[in-house]
Motif scaffolding. Structure first.
Motif, mmCIF file in Angstrom:
data_model
loop_
_atom_site.group_PDB
_atom_site.id
_atom_site.type_symbol
_atom_site.label_atom_id
_atom_site.label_comp_id
_atom_site.label_asym_id
_atom_site.label_seq_id
_atom_site.Cartn_x
_atom_site.Cartn_y
_atom_site.Cartn_z
ATOM 1 N N SER A 9 0.798 -1.199 0.000
ATOM 2 C CA SER A 9 0.000 0.000 0.000
ATOM 3 C C SER A 9 0.836 1.256 0.000
ATOM 4 O O SER A 9 0.348 2.320 -0.322
ATOM 5 C CB SER A 9 -0.944 -0.007 1.183
ATOM 6 O OG SER A 9 -0.316 -0.503 2.296
ATOM 7 N N LEU A 10 2.077 1.141 0.313
ATOM 8 C CA LEU A 10 2.945 2.309 0.350
ATOM 9 C C LEU A 10 3.084 2.951 -1.006
ATOM 10 O O LEU A 10 3.387 4.122 -1.121
ATOM 11 C CB LEU A 10 4.316 1.898 0.857
ATOM 12 C CG LEU A 10 4.280 1.374 2.265
ATOM 13 C CD1 LEU A 10 5.659 0.939 2.715
ATOM 14 C CD2 LEU A 10 3.734 2.429 3.172
ATOM 15 N N ALA A 70 -6.814 11.011 -2.520
ATOM 16 C CA ALA A 70 -7.672 10.108 -1.753
ATOM 17 C C ALA A 70 -8.245 8.993 -2.622
ATOM 18 O O ALA A 70 -8.732 7.989 -2.102
ATOM 19 C CB ALA A 70 -8.798 10.890 -1.088
ATOM 20 N N ARG A 71 -8.173 9.139 -3.925
ATOM 21 C CA ARG A 71 -8.683 8.111 -4.834
ATOM 22 C C ARG A 71 -7.628 7.069 -5.191
ATOM 23 O O ARG A 71 -7.898 6.155 -5.961
ATOM 24 C CB ARG A 71 -9.221 8.765 -6.095
ATOM 25 C CG ARG A 71 -10.445 9.627 -5.792
ATOM 26 C CD ARG A 71 -11.010 10.190 -7.039
ATOM 27 N NE ARG A 71 -11.335 9.072 -7.932
ATOM 28 C CZ ARG A 71 -11.961 9.203 -9.071
ATOM 29 N NH1 ARG A 71 -12.345 10.377 -9.491
ATOM 30 N NH2 ARG A 71 -12.214 8.158 -9.829
ATOM 31 N N ALA A 72 -6.448 7.184 -4.629
ATOM 32 C CA ALA A 72 -5.395 6.203 -4.889
ATOM 33 C C ALA A 72 -5.813 4.842 -4.336
ATOM 34 O O ALA A 72 -6.591 4.765 -3.378
ATOM 35 C CB ALA A 72 -4.093 6.652 -4.243
ATOM 36 N N SER A 73 -5.290 3.779 -4.945
ATOM 37 C CA SER A 73 -5.608 2.435 -4.453
ATOM 38 C C SER A 73 -4.419 1.508 -4.668
ATOM 39 O O SER A 73 -3.593 1.736 -5.547
ATOM 40 C CB SER A 73 -6.840 1.871 -5.163
ATOM 41 O OG SER A 73 -6.569 1.692 -6.535
ATOM 42 N N VAL A 74 -4.382 0.453 -3.831
ATOM 43 C CA VAL A 74 -3.308 -0.535 -3.905
ATOM 44 C C VAL A 74 -3.922 -1.925 -3.793
ATOM 45 O O VAL A 74 -4.810 -2.155 -2.967
ATOM 46 C CB VAL A 74 -2.299 -0.353 -2.756
ATOM 47 C CG1 VAL A 74 -1.223 -1.424 -2.815
ATOM 48 C CG2 VAL A 74 -1.681 1.016 -2.816
ATOM 49 N N SER A 75 -3.420 -2.828 -4.596
ATOM 50 C CA SER A 75 -3.839 -4.225 -4.567
ATOM 51 C C SER A 75 -2.579 -5.078 -4.625
ATOM 52 O O SER A 75 -1.827 -5.007 -5.590
ATOM 53 C CB SER A 75 -4.735 -4.503 -5.771
ATOM 54 O OG SER A 75 -5.056 -5.867 -5.842
ATOM 55 N N PHE A 110 -3.653 -7.932 0.097
ATOM 56 C CA PHE A 110 -3.886 -6.671 0.786
ATOM 57 C C PHE A 110 -4.594 -5.750 -0.190
ATOM 58 O O PHE A 110 -4.172 -5.601 -1.334
ATOM 59 C CB PHE A 110 -2.578 -6.021 1.251
ATOM 60 C CG PHE A 110 -2.797 -4.704 1.942
ATOM 61 C CD1 PHE A 110 -3.190 -4.664 3.265
ATOM 62 C CD2 PHE A 110 -2.632 -3.508 1.264
ATOM 63 C CE1 PHE A 110 -3.415 -3.459 3.903
ATOM 64 C CE2 PHE A 110 -2.851 -2.300 1.890
ATOM 65 C CZ PHE A 110 -3.245 -2.271 3.213
ATOM 66 N N ARG A 111 -5.674 -5.137 0.264
ATOM 67 C CA ARG A 111 -6.438 -4.180 -0.532
ATOM 68 C C ARG A 111 -6.566 -2.895 0.287
ATOM 69 O O ARG A 111 -7.115 -2.918 1.391
ATOM 70 C CB ARG A 111 -7.833 -4.711 -0.879
ATOM 71 C CG ARG A 111 -7.835 -6.066 -1.590
ATOM 72 C CD ARG A 111 -7.214 -5.986 -2.978
ATOM 73 N NE ARG A 111 -7.268 -7.267 -3.671
ATOM 74 C CZ ARG A 111 -6.224 -8.037 -3.903
ATOM 75 N NH1 ARG A 111 -5.035 -7.695 -3.466
ATOM 76 N NH2 ARG A 111 -6.360 -9.162 -4.581
ATOM 77 N N SER A 112 -6.072 -1.805 -0.248
ATOM 78 C CA SER A 112 -6.133 -0.547 0.491
ATOM 79 C C SER A 112 -7.572 -0.047 0.583
ATOM 80 O O SER A 112 -8.391 -0.306 -0.296
ATOM 81 C CB SER A 112 -5.265 0.515 -0.183
ATOM 82 O OG SER A 112 -5.783 0.851 -1.459
ATOM 83 N N THR A 113 -7.842 0.650 1.677
ATOM 84 C CA THR A 113 -9.144 1.298 1.863
ATOM 85 C C THR A 113 -8.986 2.803 2.067
ATOM 86 O O THR A 113 -9.928 3.554 1.863
ATOM 87 C CB THR A 113 -9.890 0.711 3.077
ATOM 88 O OG1 THR A 113 -9.063 0.832 4.240
ATOM 89 C CG2 THR A 113 -10.245 -0.762 2.850
ATOM 90 N N ARG A 114 -7.762 3.228 2.460
ATOM 91 C CA ARG A 114 -7.537 4.644 2.743
ATOM 92 C C ARG A 114 -6.029 4.923 2.757
ATOM 93 O O ARG A 114 -5.253 4.123 3.261
ATOM 94 C CB ARG A 114 -8.134 4.985 4.103
ATOM 95 C CG ARG A 114 -8.047 6.426 4.472
ATOM 96 C CD ARG A 114 -8.799 6.674 5.779
ATOM 97 N NE ARG A 114 -8.673 8.072 6.144
ATOM 98 C CZ ARG A 114 -8.635 8.504 7.380
ATOM 99 N NH1 ARG A 114 -8.743 7.658 8.381
ATOM 100 N NH2 ARG A 114 -8.525 9.776 7.632
#
Length: 188
Positions: A9-10, A70-75, A110-114
């Motif tokens: 997520s980093l 804030a719309r960034a995401s990580v998978s 891992f799925r980012s939420t924030r």
């Protein structure tokens, strides 16, 4: 061992670094997590020592939106069978039903939420970690350490308690806390 997932997520940190990190961050869109990334972990032991290892198979992607961080995401996706300590007997034990149960639960995700910017090049990444069939909220700290056009490198750290994931075998002789130290590289 589960902590490794959150390091991913980093990568989202690059979105927040756009305020002063350079033109490369302005390149929004999707990035894949490169196989050159590394996920390291340490489980302490009473009296010193412990278990050090890596999770070798990592993949995933992240999306950056410089106009709205804030719309960034990580998978992130890891393979439990790729855990390695350099000691075949310990590797087999970690991959067994007692710990990761790699046959029944081959994937760690891992799925980012924030994503919350904490400094010019740092961020806190919150999300859901799934390992051993259990999903829980986890948080990791990330720092953008290098960037070039189309490439970002993050140093990600975090601690995860293993007993909530059903991996408490060996406690209290071995720590319930797994320390993760990761280098995540994102490429176009």
């Amino acid at each position: 061992m589960l902590r490794t997932l959150s390091r991913f997520s980093l990568i989202v940190l690059a979105t927040f670094a756009s305020s002063g990190a350079g033109a490369a961050v302005a390149d929004g869109g999707s990035y894949r997590i490169a196989p050159t990334s590394s996920i390291g972990f340490h489980v302490g032991q009473v009296g010193g020592g412990g278990i050090d290892g890596t999770i070798k198979e990592v993949s995933g992607q992240f999306r950056l939106d410089p106009s709205d961080p804030a719309r960034a995401s990580v998978s992130i996706d890891l393979k439990a069978a790729s855990v390695a300590t350099g000691q075949p007997r310990i590797d087999a034990f970690l991959q067994s039903e007692a710990v990761f149960d790699a046959d029944a639960h081959p994937d760690i995700t891992f799925r980012s939420t924030r994503v919350v910017q904490t400094g010019p090049r740092t961020a806190r990444i919150e999300g859901t970690l799934t390992a051993h069939g259990v999903s829980r909220p986890e948080t990791f700290q990330a720092e953008l350490t290098n960037q070039e056009k189309g490439r970002f490198v993050f140093h990600v750290v975090g601690d995860i308690y293993r007993t909530p994931y059903g991996m408490g075998v060996g406690t209290p002789i071995y720590s319930n806390v797994v320390n993760f130290d990761m280098r995540l590289e994102g490429q176009r």
